[in-house]
Write a protein that holds these residues in place. Sequence first.
Motif, short mmCIF file in Angstrom:
data_model
loop_
_atom_site.label_atom_id
_atom_site.label_comp_id
_atom_site.label_asym_id
_atom_site.label_seq_id
_atom_site.Cartn_x
_atom_site.Cartn_y
_atom_site.Cartn_z
N GLU A 157 -20.54 20.99 -7.90
CA GLU A 157 -19.12 20.54 -8.29
C GLU A 157 -18.15 20.42 -7.35
N THR A 158 -18.22 21.11 -6.00
CA THR A 158 -17.48 20.88 -4.95
C THR A 158 -17.67 19.63 -4.49
N ARG A 159 -19.01 19.31 -4.23
CA ARG A 159 -19.45 17.99 -3.70
C ARG A 159 -18.97 16.69 -4.65
N GLU A 160 -19.08 16.94 -5.80
CA GLU A 160 -18.74 15.82 -6.78
C GLU A 160 -17.12 15.59 -6.49
N GLN A 161 -16.47 16.75 -6.48
CA GLN A 161 -15.00 16.47 -6.57
C GLN A 161 -14.63 15.90 -5.01
N ILE A 162 -15.08 16.31 -3.87
CA ILE A 162 -14.84 15.49 -2.76
C ILE A 162 -15.64 14.22 -2.66
N ALA A 163 -16.51 13.96 -3.06
CA ALA A 163 -16.88 12.59 -3.22
C ALA A 163 -15.96 11.66 -4.00
N LEU A 164 -15.37 12.13 -5.02
CA LEU A 164 -14.40 11.31 -5.83
C LEU A 164 -13.16 11.11 -4.93
N ASP A 165 -12.63 12.31 -4.25
CA ASP A 165 -11.55 12.08 -3.42
C ASP A 165 -11.89 10.91 -2.24
N VAL A 166 -12.94 11.08 -1.49
CA VAL A 166 -13.40 9.96 -0.40
C VAL A 166 -13.23 8.53 -1.03
N TYR A 167 -13.73 8.68 -2.31
CA TYR A 167 -13.76 7.18 -2.82
C TYR A 167 -12.12 6.62 -3.16
N ASN A 168 -11.42 7.54 -3.59
CA ASN A 168 -9.96 7.41 -4.01
C ASN A 168 -9.26 7.08 -2.53
N ARG A 169 -9.46 7.81 -1.47
CA ARG A 169 -8.78 7.61 -0.35
C ARG A 169 -9.41 6.50 0.70
N PHE A 170 -10.81 6.29 0.25
CA PHE A 170 -11.28 5.12 1.09
C PHE A 170 -10.71 3.71 0.58
N TYR A 171 -10.77 3.69 -0.86
CA TYR A 171 -10.36 2.47 -1.69
C TYR A 171 -8.61 2.50 -1.20
N ALA A 172 -8.01 3.49 -1.09
CA ALA A 172 -6.55 3.48 -0.86
C ALA A 172 -6.38 2.75 0.68
N VAL A 173 -7.17 3.01 1.57
CA VAL A 173 -7.16 2.38 2.85
C VAL A 173 -7.52 0.80 2.63
N LEU A 174 -8.55 0.58 1.91
CA LEU A 174 -8.93 -0.94 1.81
C LEU A 174 -7.55 -1.47 0.90
N LEU A 175 -7.09 -0.82 -0.02
CA LEU A 175 -6.14 -1.67 -0.75
C LEU A 175 -4.82 -1.95 0.32
N GLU A 176 -4.64 -0.94 1.20
CA GLU A 176 -3.35 -1.07 2.01
C GLU A 176 -3.88 -2.09 3.15
N LYS A 177 -5.10 -2.34 3.32
CA LYS A 177 -5.18 -3.33 4.40
C LYS A 177 -5.03 -4.74 3.50
N GLU A 178 -5.35 -4.90 2.20
CA GLU A 178 -5.02 -5.87 1.44
C GLU A 178 -3.65 -6.14 1.62
N ASN A 179 -2.83 -5.27 1.44
CA ASN A 179 -1.27 -5.43 1.26
C ASN A 179 -0.69 -5.81 2.91
#
Length: 442
Positions: free
Chosen positions: A135-157
Amino acid sequence: MRRIRKTIYSVAVLCGVLWGCAGTYSSALASDEKPLTLKMALELSEERNLDILSAREELVRAKGKIVEADAEGLPTFNAGASYTRREAGKEDILEEDVYSAGVTLTQPLYKGGQIRAGKRQASYGLLQAENFYKETREQIALDVYNRFYAVLLEKENVATAEDALAFAEKYLEEVKKKRVLGLATGLEITRAEKQLAENRSALIRATNNLKTAHLDLFELLNLAPDAPYMVQGKIAYVPIDGGDLALSLAKALELRPELLRAKNLVKEREQSVEIAKSGLRPSVSVSGSYRYDDPNQTGYDKKDTWLARLNVDIPIIDSGATHGRVVQQTALLEQAKRGVEKKEEAIRTEVQSVYLDLDTAAQVLKEAKVNLDLAKETLRLAEVGYREGVGIQLDVLNARASLTQAMQEHSAALRNYAYTIVRLKKAEGNLVDEPVLSSIEE
């Protein structure tokens, strides 16, 4: 004067050398940066994230509980010795030094079912720890996707802000040329300069947002803020079909570690009830001991003693203590059963909500793409009209602002669609085993 010119020249040469060294050093720093892909970020989270490391320690603790539970049914061996120094001189004290030693071996045979229930409870506890780890690994993986995508979005901005700034700089130069030819007014120059200043501020904000997104990602990966990693990739549009809601629900009810933990808790509580009931059940054990005593003090000819014993304890009355413990554990068992039902309903609701969100994200992305194309065409027509003298400057400025907003909204919609796919995998309970890596262009 010649000496002054020579000094100035020397200083200039020295500054040039230092500037070149600084440029070389900066290049070296840039070359030291490592590309950080989404796959690498997920791997780093498995190795370094503090929550995952803590969950692993919970596994170790659960394994220790199994060892402890197994030991309840194994024999125990104890040894002891004593030495006494007595005051000599009296008739009843024959010697000053008194020695004794002994060993005892005890084997429990039956404790009212407590031993067996304890072993089962410990095994369910290990399953609990394993599911908590997943459960912890699943949640942390979701958080990684969220924050990684946030970086890519800010790069686009940032790229969007840089594009808007470049347009504003070029546009200001064109307006200045028109002003020289008498085809533009001072007001139009002021408007163009205002737009340039606003775009510079927007670029500063976008750059700082990108830095903040990097820091958030590094914190999750337990990396230093100045870690030599540069996020690499670009969010890609990877459409999926409508999916199968029934199949996703079946996967979630089978794989979700939260639900498995809730079910294991019921089994664990059942064993707690059995342990509580053992308070009014008999217990049986056998023991053997050997003891050595100083024969001069005991009065016996033999100095060692062997003893074997069968112990049977049958509780008769405990004033309701066992009944009270059984009532408590039974109530906890019923609560655990209600917890399973509640968790199942929550999972069903979550999966259905993610499907609705996925449909919404797809529609929003589609409309954002249409809006982006229209914004580009609107700016082109506004520029042509202003150039031909049939349009006004405000049309160009407004069209450019609309295009910047449309680019940002399209990037955000693309990120939201990709992240919703990740959420669907998380809702099904197999995000770690089936990572979503196709949504990133390296």
